[in-house]
Design a protein around this motif. Structure first.
Motif, mmCIF file in Angstrom:
data_model
loop_
_atom_site.group_PDB
_atom_site.id
_atom_site.type_symbol
_atom_site.label_atom_id
_atom_site.label_comp_id
_atom_site.label_asym_id
_atom_site.label_seq_id
_atom_site.Cartn_x
_atom_site.Cartn_y
_atom_site.Cartn_z
ATOM 1 N N SER B 285 0.972 -1.186 0.040
ATOM 2 C CA SER B 285 -0.009 0.173 0.116
ATOM 3 C C SER B 285 0.728 1.369 0.117
ATOM 4 C CB SER B 285 -0.940 -0.287 0.914
ATOM 5 O OG SER B 285 -1.836 0.667 1.382
ATOM 6 N N THR B 286 1.613 0.813 0.663
ATOM 7 C CA THR B 286 3.064 2.109 0.561
ATOM 8 C C THR B 286 3.490 2.423 -0.325
ATOM 9 O OG1 THR B 286 3.397 2.215 2.873
ATOM 10 C CG2 THR B 286 4.978 3.373 1.987
ATOM 11 N N THR B 288 2.149 1.884 -3.358
ATOM 12 C CA THR B 288 1.339 2.012 -4.130
ATOM 13 C C THR B 288 0.568 3.592 -3.890
ATOM 14 O OG1 THR B 288 -0.038 0.863 -3.381
ATOM 15 C CG2 THR B 288 0.501 -0.140 -5.478
ATOM 16 N N ASP B 289 0.597 4.142 -2.788
ATOM 17 C CA ASP B 289 0.404 5.160 -2.609
ATOM 18 C C ASP B 289 1.070 6.638 -3.571
ATOM 19 O OD1 ASP B 289 -1.187 5.177 -0.625
ATOM 20 O OD2 ASP B 289 0.549 5.292 0.842
ATOM 21 N N VAL B 290 2.092 6.172 -4.562
ATOM 22 C CA VAL B 290 3.151 6.992 -5.678
ATOM 23 C C VAL B 290 2.300 7.029 -6.689
ATOM 24 C CG1 VAL B 290 5.365 7.875 -6.174
ATOM 25 C CG2 VAL B 290 5.138 6.761 -3.966
ATOM 26 N N PRO B 291 1.396 7.841 -7.283
ATOM 27 C CA PRO B 291 1.071 8.051 -8.281
ATOM 28 C C PRO B 291 1.709 7.293 -9.835
ATOM 29 C CG PRO B 291 0.432 10.242 -7.155
ATOM 30 C CD PRO B 291 2.493 8.982 -7.067
ATOM 31 N N GLY B 292 1.826 6.487 -10.307
ATOM 32 C CA GLY B 292 2.842 6.025 -11.332
ATOM 33 C C GLY B 292 3.032 4.984 -10.674
ATOM 34 N N SER B 293 3.246 4.106 -9.988
ATOM 35 C CA SER B 293 3.733 3.104 -9.311
ATOM 36 C C SER B 293 3.729 1.482 -9.914
ATOM 37 C CB SER B 293 3.878 2.827 -7.748
ATOM 38 O OG SER B 293 2.259 2.957 -7.507
#
Lengths: 410, 410
Positions: B285-286, B288-293
């Protein structure tokens, strides 16, 4: 009883830390029937602290001071209280012994500058602080009470609960205020407002409606002389609200959806598995925030690529036909993970959280599937919000949908 | 310039909301070289608001008022400012038109009580508020400035940035303060303190050390007349600190580990997959908190049961022999998920977060494995903390270990 909070610390005025002590204490006082009139923050400057304390001593019955009790030259709360009251600080033998023992037990020699933490003035009693080296002061004079507590929130809260509150209670005469929060999901704020409108004109108990990340909260507040007098008012208003809001109410006060769902799963002896794409692991992480969740949570797949979906049993043809973000694939994800991890219930979550659209589907499109014994459902959602908020909302929605199905199982 | 913040609202004194506006503004002022001396909170009571404003007008050059600009009878900030200054409120035609248009564009008739939001006093200019119905006031008289902004943080912050700041800047003369935070992981607070001790006596720039959830922060602060004068002071101290702290510094200011790691993966064109048990999905989850991950994160397995581990390629015999919480199984998890999801790098996290011990291993035991091209490592950790904190710390540790390996790849 008229109260005032004085918060001491230059680091608050510099914006380096947020003063959470004042809002903690502000939330405690209504429960005691104490009216808070002022909160003041002042830096580590003796003249300014004394000025604020003199004004407080002149207008308030109860003064709660936080911060400035450390051993350094910047910590001036004790000196300022002594100056405000015109009393002299002296080292207290018992406090000094406690402080020296505190350091000795940690195999440190006590720096001499810590000695000022062992001082008292004639009107002050020491308030023990098992979490640090700064005892508080309980000052009582001229019909006024001043309690001085350390700034670190863990030390302050313990001292409030175990030292200040017990000394305060016998001196209270006013009314107390209690509140209870009913947490709802699946209805908008305006809808809850409209549904509860017959109750909104009531003043004691009163009811207020607030939009929060986990849904709409209806907060019931009531006041009276004693807890015994106030509780029935809350109970009655809760019952009336529940008759109106029905199954949309999922929890009370500090309850979380993950705890509510966990309890339902345990009671029904059912296990759960998840396959999630757009929530990226947040659903599994939220479920496992509950201690003991391994009893019912078998595990999850974070299927952030189509490869991760097909490797875990989702039919590639289905993705080709409908797209990864679709009713059909959400349902297939729920069923695949349920089968794969031998769980009783599977949840599938797929969606587009941006920054870009996907498969021509707009940002915010989310499908949530629950595959439970004898019942499968897929819920469409539109969650066009900033990324982290959308992840949180999709997680809440999935847990709420699971709860509804678990409740229907009777 | 001597500043004071006045925060208006009974809901703050009741502890129903926390006053985040004051800490936001407190954090802004040092950057402008403005000294904040006092913060006061007062309820929705006209006499008390006027008393606080009169004191502020008497002692401060700049008074920032938040809250109390709504349309209801409880919203008394405008009336109180007018009374403090002995001026009369009058409806401003342009404001009235704007307000009526605001309602009309939403197809609502404007309730007449909203009209008071269109008032001004002779010394006040209106500050536009595109996010709500409450314009602010910019009051300038007797060498003093008072800015009155709405209470909702989104409205207040926009008005501060776009309306108050631009009017304030030309009037500033003092020194500005800038700061820069170096974020470290893998060293204790005392160790960082000791390592940086040759720098700690410096006063401009100065350096302070703070323990935070994502490691130890070293904050460098410097002041001077202009940004051009202050920046080199920060740069120089940053360089000195980096020479001492080396690879333990993972980020600056608002950077997060997940963004740092994501950028390294993108630069090296590598993909990642995770298998985690004790962190329960928080690692995925951490990430994928980043846009574009989704460009580099293939997906994850939350292996909250042994079944979930073996179903995803971890050898059951290994679990039998060493236990699920072991060096060996962590390594097998990293390798299995890397293979299964065709990623370049796999991470495995397994541990015991309690409430009970597992396989005789104490609560807090965590093993983190990274299987990268040409290099595999397993890191043991002891994270005996409350559940959610331990999940967060294990996630941070895993990202930091991954970063170290990515950096070594050159």
């Amino acid at each position: 009883m008229k109260a005032e909070i004085v918060s001491v610390g230059t680091e608050i005025l510099l914006g380096e830390i947020t003063d959470t002590n004042s809002s903690y204490l502000a939330g405690q006082l209504p429960l005691l029937g104490i009216d808070l009139y002022w909160v003041s923050t002042v830096g580590d400057n003796r003249n300014r602290i004394v000025e604020v304390l003199k004004r407080a001593w002149g207008r308030s019955d109860l003064i709660l001071v936080t911060g400035g009790l450390g051993p350094t030259e910047d910590d001036l709360t004790r000196e300022s209280i002594a100056q405000t009251l015109g009393e002299e600080m002296k080292v207290d033998a018992a406090l000094e012994k406690w402080l020296r023992d505190f350091f000795a037990s940690r195999r440190f020699a006590m720096p001499e500058r810590n000695l000022k933490q062992a001082t008292l003035i004639p009107s002050a009693q020491a308030l023990p602080n098992p979490r640090g080296t700064a005892p508080g002061w309980w000052v009582e004079r001229d019909g006024r009470i001043l309690a001085s507590m350390p700034g670190p929130p863990a030390e302050m809260q313990r001292m409030w609960q175990f030292e200040v509150l017990p000394r305060l209670r016998p001196r209270l005469t006013g009314e107390i205020i209690l509140s209870r929060t009913l947490k709802n999901y699946g209805l908008g704020e305006a809808t809850v407002d409209e549904m509860l409108s017959p109750l909104l004109s009531s003043t004691n108990p009163s009811i207020g409606i607030y939009a929060k990340p986990d849904g709409i909260h209806a907060r019931i507040t009531a006041k009276g002389k004693t807890r015994e007098e106030v509780q029935p008012l809350l109970d009655e208003m809760e019952a009336k609200s529940r008759r109106i809001l029905g199954k949309y109410v999922w929890g009370v006060d500090d309850e979380t959806l993950e705890v509510v769902v966990g309890n339902l799963l345990k009671r029904r002896k059912l296990t759960l598995a998840t396959m999630e794409s757009c929530t990226g692991g947040l659903l599994a992480s939220t479920i496992t925030d509950v201690p003991g969740s391994s009893a019912y949570f078998k595990g999850g797949i974070v299927s952030y690529s189509n490869e991760a979906k097909t490797a875990n049993g989702v039919d590639a043809a289905l993705i080709d036909k409908y797209g990864a973000v679709s009713h059909e694939v959400a349902a297939a994800m729920a069923t695949a993970v349920k089968t794969r991890l031998s769980a009783d219930i599977g949840i599938g979550v797929t969606g587009v959280l941006g920054p870009d659209t996907l498969e021509g589907k707009p940002v915010g499109t989310v499908h949530i599937a629950v595959d439970a014994p004898g019942r499968s459902e897929v819920y469409p959602r539109n969650l066009n919000f900033p990324r982290l908020q959308a992840k949180r909302l999709a997680t809440t929605a999935a847990l709420f949908n699971l709860r509804a199905i678990l409740l229907d199982m009777g």
